[in-house]
Design a protein around this motif. Structure first.
Motif, mmCIF file in Angstrom:
data_model
loop_
_atom_site.group_PDB
_atom_site.id
_atom_site.type_symbol
_atom_site.label_atom_id
_atom_site.label_comp_id
_atom_site.label_asym_id
_atom_site.label_seq_id
_atom_site.Cartn_x
_atom_site.Cartn_y
_atom_site.Cartn_z
ATOM 1 N N ALA A 32 39.077 5.730 11.241
ATOM 2 C CA ALA A 32 39.135 6.294 12.602
ATOM 3 C C ALA A 32 40.070 7.497 12.646
ATOM 4 C CB ALA A 32 39.601 5.220 13.589
ATOM 5 N N LEU A 33 41.201 7.425 11.930
ATOM 6 C CA LEU A 33 42.135 8.550 11.890
ATOM 7 C C LEU A 33 41.515 9.744 11.170
ATOM 8 C CD1 LEU A 33 45.513 6.742 11.125
ATOM 9 C CD2 LEU A 33 44.648 7.548 13.332
ATOM 10 N N LYS A 34 40.741 9.473 10.131
ATOM 11 C CA LYS A 34 40.056 10.554 9.417
ATOM 12 C C LYS A 34 39.023 11.232 10.317
ATOM 13 C CE LYS A 34 40.676 8.596 4.790
ATOM 14 N NZ LYS A 34 40.006 8.034 3.601
ATOM 15 N N THR A 35 38.405 10.447 11.193
ATOM 16 C CA THR A 35 37.446 11.025 12.133
ATOM 17 C C THR A 35 38.146 11.976 13.088
ATOM 18 O OG1 THR A 35 36.182 8.960 12.041
ATOM 19 C CG2 THR A 35 35.631 10.501 13.797
ATOM 20 N N VAL A 36 39.326 11.585 13.567
ATOM 21 C CA VAL A 36 40.118 12.458 14.441
ATOM 22 C C VAL A 36 40.417 13.778 13.730
ATOM 23 C CG1 VAL A 36 42.347 12.748 15.588
ATOM 24 C CG2 VAL A 36 41.141 10.565 15.756
ATOM 25 N N ILE A 37 40.778 13.693 12.456
ATOM 26 C CA ILE A 37 41.083 14.897 11.678
ATOM 27 C C ILE A 37 39.868 15.815 11.594
ATOM 28 C CG2 ILE A 37 41.641 15.756 9.358
ATOM 29 C CD1 ILE A 37 43.389 13.258 8.997
ATOM 30 N N ILE A 206 45.642 20.481 16.898
ATOM 31 C CA ILE A 206 47.041 20.130 16.669
ATOM 32 C C ILE A 206 47.186 18.639 16.364
ATOM 33 C CG2 ILE A 206 49.311 19.954 17.771
ATOM 34 C CD1 ILE A 206 48.571 22.520 19.321
ATOM 35 N N VAL A 207 46.475 17.804 17.136
ATOM 36 C CA VAL A 207 46.496 16.357 16.885
ATOM 37 C C VAL A 207 45.967 16.052 15.493
ATOM 38 C CG1 VAL A 207 45.506 14.140 17.584
ATOM 39 C CG2 VAL A 207 46.346 15.726 19.322
ATOM 40 N N ALA A 208 44.895 16.740 15.099
ATOM 41 C CA ALA A 208 44.310 16.526 13.772
ATOM 42 C C ALA A 208 45.315 16.849 12.667
ATOM 43 C CB ALA A 208 43.061 17.380 13.607
ATOM 44 N N ILE A 209 46.041 17.943 12.832
ATOM 45 C CA ILE A 209 47.044 18.329 11.832
ATOM 46 C C ILE A 209 48.163 17.292 11.766
ATOM 47 C CG2 ILE A 209 48.796 20.053 11.254
ATOM 48 C CD1 ILE A 209 46.905 22.166 12.478
ATOM 49 N N ILE A 210 48.617 16.803 12.919
ATOM 50 C CA ILE A 210 49.665 15.780 12.956
ATOM 51 C C ILE A 210 49.209 14.502 12.259
ATOM 52 C CG2 ILE A 210 51.002 14.272 14.479
ATOM 53 C CD1 ILE A 210 51.060 16.586 16.500
ATOM 54 N N VAL A 211 47.976 14.071 12.560
ATOM 55 C CA VAL A 211 47.439 12.859 11.934
ATOM 56 C C VAL A 211 47.290 13.056 10.429
ATOM 57 C CG1 VAL A 211 45.420 11.346 11.784
ATOM 58 C CG2 VAL A 211 46.260 12.086 14.024
ATOM 59 N N TRP A 212 46.846 14.236 10.020
ATOM 60 C CA TRP A 212 46.708 14.568 8.601
ATOM 61 C C TRP A 212 48.067 14.457 7.891
ATOM 62 C CZ3 TRP A 212 43.469 19.408 6.819
ATOM 63 C CH2 TRP A 212 43.176 19.284 5.452
ATOM 64 N N LEU A 213 49.114 15.023 8.501
ATOM 65 C CA LEU A 213 50.459 14.958 7.922
ATOM 66 C C LEU A 213 50.982 13.514 7.883
ATOM 67 C CD1 LEU A 213 52.045 18.115 9.596
ATOM 68 C CD2 LEU A 213 51.302 17.872 7.211
ATOM 69 N N TYR A 214 50.630 12.743 8.918
ATOM 70 C CA TYR A 214 51.035 11.332 8.955
ATOM 71 C C TYR A 214 50.426 10.558 7.792
ATOM 72 C CZ TYR A 214 50.778 6.423 10.350
ATOM 73 O OH TYR A 214 50.831 5.052 10.355
#
Length: 302
Positions: A32-37, A206-214
């Motif tokens: 799900a997080l990868k989908t956000v990215i 921006i959210v995608a980049i944050i999730v990617w870094l997380y």
């Protein structure tokens, strides 16, 4: 010129639902997080390629904060929807998620003192009852699986009766975003449409980049976007549908709105063909009534 954009939107969002389901595997906890990215990256590319390079629109960066209450509702709703798709059929999730129009109607009625036609009340009641019945039927499927002698319960049936809450939460959050959109773009006219859409897509980036870094630095998981083809296709079809949606609604909204709202039909057909989802007769009947109610609300919303 409204019909072709509406048709493309219907097909694009229906196809996006299929790829969302295919890309969100219940055995892969971070899908799900990868989908956000992926969605955030594609939307960011759309802003850069279409709004900035092609249309040459100047963006006021303060608008990203001004529009944040709306953007946050949309992005959070989609993230919740991605997570829920790991445990429930898209044939059930898509119609429930599309029921957000019912909650928008209720919000407008209670908070903005809008009037409601008897047929709108009927559609809202049908949707609420339908969501309840789908949850009950999922529970019955779980019980039936449990009673089958010598058979291990499928993980989907152990979880999906509860996971039906995710598309309901999606619908509530999306409805809140839509309600706020009406305040921002129509009732108070806080932002023009292009600035609002750019703010939404840039916030998603921006959210995608944050999730990617997380994922990279906290969970120590490398995400190779070029290998996430299924999620990439979902993101492309999502953005494609959003682009043509504007043209369809500008051309003939009173017909385009209920037509586009029925894209769940495409999701169900594609899910039946490509991932072999199969509902029982009672579930199909309830889904059909929900989609009819969505079409009614779409007509009045237009």
């Amino acid at each position: 010129m409204w019909f072709l954009p509406a048709l493309i939107t219907l097909l694009a969002w229906g196809t996006a639902d299929l790829f969302y389901k295919m890309g969100n595997n219940q055995d892969e906890k971070d899908s799900a997080l990868k989908t956000v990215i992926m969605v955030g990256l594609v939307m960011g590319l759309h802003v850069i390629g279409y709004y900035w390079l092609y249309q040459g629109i100047n963006y006021d960066w303060k608008n990203i904060l001004v529009y944040l209450p709306v953007s946050s509702m949309y992005i959070l709703s989609m993230a919740v929807g991605y997570f829920g798709l790991r445990y429930i059929e898209v044939s059930i999730s898509s119609p429930i998620s599309n029921s957000s129009g019912a909650f928008v109607v209720l919000m407008s009625f209670f908070f903005m003192h809008a009037t409601m036609k008897p047929l709108q009340w009927f559609a809202v009641i049908i949707i609420i009852i339908g969501m309840f019945l789908l949850g009950v039927f999922e529970k019955h499927e779980a019980d039936a699986e449990f009673k089958r002698e010598g058979k291990v319960i499928d993980k989907k049936y152990r979880i999906s009766a509860i996971a039906i809450i995710f598309p309901i939460i999606y619908a509530l959050l999306d409805a809140t975003g839509t309600y706020l959109d009406g305040v921002y773009l129509d009732y108070r006219k806080i932002l023009p449409e292009d600035q609002a859409n750019m703010s939404y897509e840039l916030t998603f980036l921006i959210v995608a980049i944050i999730v990617w870094l997380y994922l990279k630095f906290v969970k120590k998981e490398t995400v190779n976007v070029f290998k996430e083809r299924t999620l990439g296709l979902a993101a492309i079809f999502e953005t494609l549908g959003q682009f043509f949606y504007v043209g369809a609604m500008a051309g003939n909204s009173i017909i385009a709105a209920p037509m586009i709202a029925s894209y769940s039909i495409v999701s169900i057909i594609l899910a039946r063909i490509f991932i072999k989802e199969k509902l029982n007769t009672k579930q199909y009947i309830v889904v059909a009534f929900i989609m009819l109610a969505i079409a009614i609300l779409g007509f009045y919303d237009a």
